[in-house]
Design a protein around this motif. Structure first.
Motif, PDB file in Angstrom:
ATOM      1  N   THR A  99      21.945 -13.126  17.526  1.00 37.19           N
ATOM      2  CA  THR A  99      23.100 -13.061  18.401  1.00 37.19           C
ATOM      3  C   THR A  99      23.947 -11.836  18.099  1.00 37.19           C
ATOM      4  O   THR A  99      24.523 -11.229  18.997  1.00 37.19           O
ATOM      5  CB  THR A  99      23.947 -14.339  18.253  1.00 37.19           C
ATOM      6  OG1 THR A  99      23.110 -15.446  18.548  1.00 37.19           O
ATOM      7  CG2 THR A  99      25.124 -14.331  19.206  1.00 37.19           C
ATOM      8  N   LEU A 118      22.269  -9.219  19.809  1.00 33.69           N
ATOM      9  CA  LEU A 118      22.454  -9.379  21.253  1.00 33.69           C
ATOM     10  C   LEU A 118      23.847  -8.953  21.674  1.00 33.69           C
ATOM     11  O   LEU A 118      24.039  -8.305  22.704  1.00 33.69           O
ATOM     12  CB  LEU A 118      22.221 -10.837  21.660  1.00 33.69           C
ATOM     13  CG  LEU A 118      22.485 -11.176  23.135  1.00 33.69           C
ATOM     14  CD1 LEU A 118      21.586 -10.353  24.042  1.00 33.69           C
ATOM     15  CD2 LEU A 118      22.270 -12.666  23.374  1.00 33.69           C
ATOM     16  N   LEU A 168      24.647  -6.303  24.444  1.00 26.39           N
ATOM     17  CA  LEU A 168      25.463  -6.584  25.618  1.00 26.39           C
ATOM     18  C   LEU A 168      26.545  -5.537  25.787  1.00 26.39           C
ATOM     19  O   LEU A 168      26.815  -5.049  26.896  1.00 26.39           O
ATOM     20  CB  LEU A 168      26.091  -7.973  25.514  1.00 26.39           C
ATOM     21  CG  LEU A 168      25.145  -9.153  25.683  1.00 26.39           C
ATOM     22  CD1 LEU A 168      25.884 -10.455  25.396  1.00 26.39           C
ATOM     23  CD2 LEU A 168      24.556  -9.166  27.091  1.00 26.39           C
ATOM     24  N   THR A 227      31.340 -16.449  20.442  1.00 28.67           N
ATOM     25  CA  THR A 227      29.935 -16.665  20.124  1.00 28.67           C
ATOM     26  C   THR A 227      29.698 -16.555  18.623  1.00 28.67           C
ATOM     27  O   THR A 227      29.007 -17.382  18.019  1.00 28.67           O
ATOM     28  CB  THR A 227      29.059 -15.639  20.869  1.00 28.67           C
ATOM     29  OG1 THR A 227      29.231 -15.813  22.275  1.00 28.67           O
ATOM     30  CG2 THR A 227      27.589 -15.819  20.521  1.00 28.67           C
ATOM     31  N   SER A 272      27.266 -19.624  24.531  1.00 30.96           N
ATOM     32  CA  SER A 272      27.577 -18.976  25.807  1.00 30.96           C
ATOM     33  C   SER A 272      28.883 -19.525  26.348  1.00 30.96           C
ATOM     34  O   SER A 272      29.253 -20.676  26.103  1.00 30.96           O
ATOM     35  CB  SER A 272      26.468 -19.227  26.819  1.00 30.96           C
ATOM     36  OG  SER A 272      25.261 -18.681  26.381  1.00 30.96           O
ATOM     37  N   GLN A 309      29.050 -18.120  31.774  1.00 26.10           N
ATOM     38  CA  GLN A 309      27.637 -17.740  31.615  1.00 26.10           C
ATOM     39  C   GLN A 309      26.723 -18.937  31.889  1.00 26.10           C
ATOM     40  O   GLN A 309      25.674 -18.799  32.521  1.00 26.10           O
ATOM     41  CB  GLN A 309      27.390 -17.203  30.204  1.00 26.10           C
ATOM     42  CG  GLN A 309      27.989 -15.825  29.940  1.00 26.10           C
ATOM     43  CD  GLN A 309      27.837 -15.429  28.498  1.00 26.10           C
ATOM     44  OE1 GLN A 309      28.621 -15.830  27.641  1.00 26.10           O
ATOM     45  NE2 GLN A 309      26.791 -14.659  28.201  1.00 26.10           N
ATOM     46  N   LYS A 358      23.682 -19.337  34.727  1.00 20.84           N
ATOM     47  CA  LYS A 358      22.310 -19.761  34.451  1.00 20.84           C
ATOM     48  C   LYS A 358      21.946 -21.005  35.261  1.00 20.84           C
ATOM     49  O   LYS A 358      20.887 -21.062  35.891  1.00 20.84           O
ATOM     50  CB  LYS A 358      22.136 -20.030  32.962  1.00 20.84           C
ATOM     51  CG  LYS A 358      20.723 -20.483  32.594  1.00 20.84           C
ATOM     52  CD  LYS A 358      20.576 -20.700  31.102  1.00 20.84           C
ATOM     53  CE  LYS A 358      19.167 -21.168  30.756  1.00 20.84           C
ATOM     54  NZ  LYS A 358      18.997 -21.382  29.293  1.00 20.84           N
ATOM     55  N   GLU A 409      13.703 -16.352  27.699  1.00 25.09           N
ATOM     56  CA  GLU A 409      14.510 -15.856  26.580  1.00 25.09           C
ATOM     57  C   GLU A 409      14.274 -14.357  26.459  1.00 25.09           C
ATOM     58  O   GLU A 409      13.343 -13.905  25.799  1.00 25.09           O
ATOM     59  CB  GLU A 409      14.119 -16.577  25.279  1.00 25.09           C
ATOM     60  CG  GLU A 409      14.497 -18.044  25.244  1.00 25.09           C
ATOM     61  CD  GLU A 409      16.005 -18.245  25.311  1.00 25.09           C
ATOM     62  OE1 GLU A 409      16.753 -17.364  24.838  1.00 25.09           O
ATOM     63  OE2 GLU A 409      16.436 -19.273  25.867  1.00 25.09           O
ATOM     64  N   ARG A 454      17.565 -11.022  30.749  1.00 30.29           N
ATOM     65  CA  ARG A 454      18.250 -12.148  31.388  1.00 30.29           C
ATOM     66  C   ARG A 454      19.668 -12.278  30.862  1.00 30.29           C
ATOM     67  O   ARG A 454      20.604 -12.538  31.621  1.00 30.29           O
ATOM     68  CB  ARG A 454      17.478 -13.442  31.130  1.00 30.29           C
ATOM     69  CG  ARG A 454      18.175 -14.668  31.745  1.00 30.29           C
ATOM     70  CD  ARG A 454      17.404 -15.944  31.509  1.00 30.29           C
ATOM     71  NE  ARG A 454      17.401 -16.353  30.115  1.00 30.29           N
ATOM     72  CZ  ARG A 454      18.411 -16.991  29.512  1.00 30.29           C
ATOM     73  NH1 ARG A 454      19.522 -17.253  30.182  1.00 30.29           N
ATOM     74  NH2 ARG A 454      18.323 -17.343  28.254  1.00 30.29           N
ATOM     75  N   LYS A 455      19.859 -12.121  29.553  1.00 30.53           N
ATOM     76  CA  LYS A 455      21.185 -12.229  28.974  1.00 30.53           C
ATOM     77  C   LYS A 455      22.127 -11.176  29.538  1.00 30.53           C
ATOM     78  O   LYS A 455      23.303 -11.438  29.834  1.00 30.53           O
ATOM     79  CB  LYS A 455      21.112 -12.095  27.443  1.00 30.53           C
ATOM     80  CG  LYS A 455      20.454 -13.278  26.744  1.00 30.53           C
ATOM     81  CD  LYS A 455      21.342 -14.507  26.815  1.00 30.53           C
ATOM     82  CE  LYS A 455      20.773 -15.653  26.002  1.00 30.53           C
ATOM     83  NZ  LYS A 455      21.642 -16.859  26.065  1.00 30.53           N
ATOM     84  N   GLU A 514      23.040 -12.275  33.064  1.00 31.09           N
ATOM     85  CA  GLU A 514      23.993 -13.373  33.052  1.00 31.09           C
ATOM     86  C   GLU A 514      25.387 -12.878  32.681  1.00 31.09           C
ATOM     87  O   GLU A 514      26.391 -13.295  33.271  1.00 31.09           O
ATOM     88  CB  GLU A 514      23.550 -14.452  32.070  1.00 31.09           C
ATOM     89  CG  GLU A 514      22.413 -15.320  32.567  1.00 31.09           C
ATOM     90  CD  GLU A 514      22.027 -16.383  31.544  1.00 31.09           C
ATOM     91  OE1 GLU A 514      22.737 -16.498  30.516  1.00 31.09           O
ATOM     92  OE2 GLU A 514      21.029 -17.084  31.778  1.00 31.09           O
ATOM     93  N   ALA A 515      25.443 -11.993  31.689  1.00 36.76           N
ATOM     94  CA  ALA A 515      26.747 -11.485  31.259  1.00 36.76           C
ATOM     95  C   ALA A 515      27.422 -10.715  32.377  1.00 36.76           C
ATOM     96  O   ALA A 515      28.621 -10.874  32.642  1.00 36.76           O
ATOM     97  CB  ALA A 515      26.565 -10.601  30.023  1.00 36.76           C
TER      98      ALA A 515
END
Length: 771
Positions: free
Chosen positions: A18, A21, A25, A117, A135, A139, A143, A162, A166-167, A170-171
């Motif tokens: 994370t 990630l 992001l 997060t 999330s 978010q 999804k 995953e 995709r993340k 979504e963000a």
């Protein structure tokens, strides 16, 4: 107790992923963040460009509702049980509980909360289990929406895979949502879409399922339990796993206490108590679970998909409102009427099908079966009311009579036939086609009397007079009959004299529709089970061209001549209403009302039928074994007329009588001439010639002096077509009483006495299809 090494390692791995990630992001979104608040700099133009239409809807669609004509609920169509609610229809404690456990910084961030997060992951690592979500609610909403609106497996995989891509998507979409909607709108949409287990989608369905209350009335312990379900509906299900549900509920309560949103007293009073569930029943789904009219519902579903082009996916997920034509009072009366005669699960199925003349609205469809269940003894998945199975016998004589009236034949058109009667036109293989009556019928009948007495020999002779079956077939089609096996063109080509005896597979719905055309004085209306289909916003549902899918009733004025219809109505009243010797449908009569109708019995008594109607209602009854040939027993005036009477008596009893329009004198008389009175052989020949008729002398056994004219056949005052041969009945002077060949005036004496049972319908063994 120390945390097991494997779960702790897994959470640490999630933490590392994370962190990476979060950095991705930040780089991917290329948005500066201010301090530790996570407030992104505004860049709404680029964000809103990426917002798909699925995320612009105000709320997910709920269950499609199917309503009866009086507005009562019949059933729903849905794939996911959901009833969207407005923000003020959700208890505030429910909103608070969900935010606290899922996204406590919801009102501070703007869709993306890296700080939250990281904090959640630290908390989860310390606990060795998932205690807080990572999330944001926004978010999660992105999804959930993309998953539920995925139209293909590929779209669904893209919404759940995953991956960093995709993340990032979504963000970005979460930020765009926050640019577009208020926090309360986002939270409400989330609560309306999220899955709570046990088939309940959205907070209203969940409140009903687990506690039998509305979302607005949820209490603190109920709200805490439901908020805890979001992460793992199966594992924390209070119905199947009450201990897990209590543990998870208490985690939510503890989180609410930690954040200062509930008191210590509330925490300590609720936590020891087990979860108290009051399980509710899910809304009816589909026609198997319809509250009334399961066969009507199935017919409706087929009509919506096949005729109106509404996909089943739209029915299941579109949140439509379908206003139908079914009248619960008529449906209930029809259901009971069928069961009065035939028990549920009887090998014989009784189908009662009612239509409103002048609109085509289908009012009821009753069968002594349950629709779509699993017990083969009492269940049926075929809509028998619309199936073309057995013939309906002499109900087809009405089509022949209508064609004859339209061709100028009078209702007084009189024929004298032998029994059996041998056709001059139609063949049975290479031999002439012949037919017998079932029972004792007068040799001489006019059209009206032959119709309500249902004489086989007369109607084959009438088909002879018409020359072919084409005009009766086309008349039946104009009235609403849909011949499928064989089609109408093939029936015309084959030119079988048996047409008038109804041997062809007949739909009960078609039969009701055809006679409804008579009730509406010649206006034919296509049957319809629906008057409106509204979309989720209460507006008429439109097709791809933007036109409403329901445009109103489909009717053809004067599909048959109105005078033909009104004249036939008056003729067919005599088959039902008291006082007409030889009638076959007296059991259908409801006192105080004008009722017309016709009975029918198919070949070998494999089915019986009765179609009865008033100016307001037309209904057919057919009784048959839908699985195999079986002798039904009796005739259309028995089971058929009885079921009709039992179904219509409760409906008509409380209503004033509505009269039929009078017969059309021009149609009644047609192109016929009145048979003149005469007193001698030469006088009769001259008078008949002057009237455009031909004559022949027939010697009759009589005790009158030889040469005495006893009358004519048809009798004086009766009607005959131009050039028709009229028998001049002359005594031969014998001592025998008069009446051998019978000087029976048209419509005069003869037939079965009124105090005797009606003559049996149908054909004798080896004969044609009958009444």
């Amino acid at each position: 107790m120390s945390t097991p090494a494997r779960p702790r390692a897994r959470v640490l791995a999630q933490l590392a992923a994370t962190i990476l990630l979060a950095g991705a992001l930040l780089a991917g979104l290329m948005l500066p963040f201010v301090g530790g608040t996570g407030m992104a700099a505004r860049n709404s133009a680029s964000l809103l460009d990426a917002l798909p239409v699925e995320l612009t809807d105000k709320a997910p669609a709920g269950n499609t509702r199917v309503l009866a004509a009086d507005g009562s609920l019949i059933t729903h169509f849905y794939r996911n049980n959901r009833t969207p609610v407005q923000p003020d229809q959700i208890a505030e404690v429910m909103k608070r509980a969900l935010v606290d456990i899922e996204d406590s910084r919801f009102y501070e961030h703007n869709g993306l909360d890296v700080q939250g997060t990281l904090r959640a992951l630290v908390t989860n690592v310390a606990a060795g289990a998932v205690r807080e979500g990572g999330s944001t609610l926004t978010q999660q909403l992105v999804k959930q929406t993309l998953v539920e609106t995925a139209a293909t497996p590929e779209e669904r995989q893209a919404a759940t895979e995953e991956s960093l891509g995709r993340k990032l998507k979504e963000a970005r979409l979460a930020l765009a949502l926050e640019e577009t909607y208020s926090k309360d709108e986002i939270l409400t949409r989330y609560l309306n879409i999220v899955y709570f287990g046990q088939g309940a989608y959205g907070i209203q369905a969940a409140a009903q399922k687990y506690f039998s209350v509305n979302a607005a009335d949820l209490t603190l312990p109920q709200a805490a339990m439901l908020a805890g379900l979001v992460q793992s509906p199966a594992n924390d299900d209070p119905i199947t796993n009450p201990e897990n549900a209590q543990v998870r509920r208490n985690q939510v309560l503890q989180r609410m206490f930690d954040l200062g949103h509930i008191s210590e007293q509330e925490l300590t009073e609720i936590s020891p108590a087990p979860v108290a569930v009051q399980e509710g029943v899910a809304p009816a789904n589909g026609c198997v679970n319809a509250s009334i009219g399961g066969f009507f519902c199935a017919y409706l579903q087929q009509y919506l998909v096949g005729e109106l082009g509404i996909s089943q996916d739209t029915l299941d997920n579109g949140g439509l409102t379908i206003q139908t034509t079914i009248r619960p009072d008529m449906q209930a009366a029809g259901d009971q009427a069928v069961l009065n005669t035939l028990a549920m699960g009887d090998s014989l199925a009784g189908m009662y099908t009612a239509i409103e003349p002048g609109t085509g609205h289908v009012l009821a469809m009753s069968v002594n079966r349950q629709y779509g269940c699993n017990d083969p003894a009492v269940c049926e998945s075929v809509v028998l009311n619309t199936a073309h199975s057995q013939g309906s016998g002499s109900t087809y004589k009405t089509f022949v009579a209508a064609a004859a009236l339209a061709e100028g034949y009078s209702q007084f058109f009189t024929l004298t036939t032998g029994d059996p009667y041998v056709s001059r036109v139609y063949k049975d293989g290479r031999a002439p086609y012949d037919v017998q009556n079932a029972g004792n019928y007068p040799a001489t009948l006019d059209m009206e009397r032959a119709l309500y007495m249902s004489s086989n020999t007369y109607f084959l002779a009438l088909e002879d007079a018409l020359g072919s079956v084409e005009k009766p077939v086309r008349m039946a089609e104009a009235m609403g009959m849909d011949f499928v096996s064989p089609p109408g063109d093939q029936i015309v080509e084959e030119n079988n004299g048996s047409f008038t005896f109804g041997p062809y597979p007949t739909s009960p719905l078609d039969l009701a529709e055809a006679y409804a055309t008579l009730a509406a004085n010649g206006t034919q209306c296509d049957p319809t089970p629906v008057t409106a289909v509204l979309d989720r916003d209460g507006e008429p549902l439109t097709d791809d061209d933007g036109k409403p899918v329901v445009t109103g009733d489909t009717c053809t004025p004067q599909a048959i001549p109105p005078g033909v219809a009104s004249t036939l109505n008056q003729m067919l009243r005599k088959d039902v209403e008291p006082g007409f010797s030889g009638q076959t449908a007296s059991r259908a009569y409801v006192p105080g009302h004008q009722i017309a109708g016709k009975t029918g019995t198919s070949q070998s008594n494999f089915s019986v039928a009765f179609v009865g109607y008033t100016p307001q209602y037309a209904a057919s009854v057919m009784v048959l074994n839908p699985k195999e040939n079986q002798n039904v027993g009796g005739f259309g005036g028995g089971k058929g007329a009885t079921i009709w009477n039992d179904a219509m008596t409760p409906i008509l009893a409380g209503q004033p009588m509505v009269p039929f329009a009078p017969a059309d004198p021009a149609i009644q008389n047609g192109n016929t001439r009145e048979v003149p009175a005469c007193s001698s052989e030469s006088d009769c020949q001259s008078a008949l010639q002057a009237a455009g008729l031909r004559s022949t002398v027939v010697a009759v056994d009589s005790d009158q002096p030889a040469g005495t004219v006893l009358g004519t056949d048809p009798g004086a005052g009766g009607r005959a077509v131009p050039e028709q041969v009229v028998n001049v009945l002359v005594s031969n002077g014998s001592a025998a009483p008069a009446g051998g060949a019978g000087a029976i005036p048209a419509g005069g004496a003869g037939g079965t006495p009124a105090d005797q049972a009606p003559p049996p319908e149908g054909a004798l063994p080896g004969g044609p299809a009958g009444n």
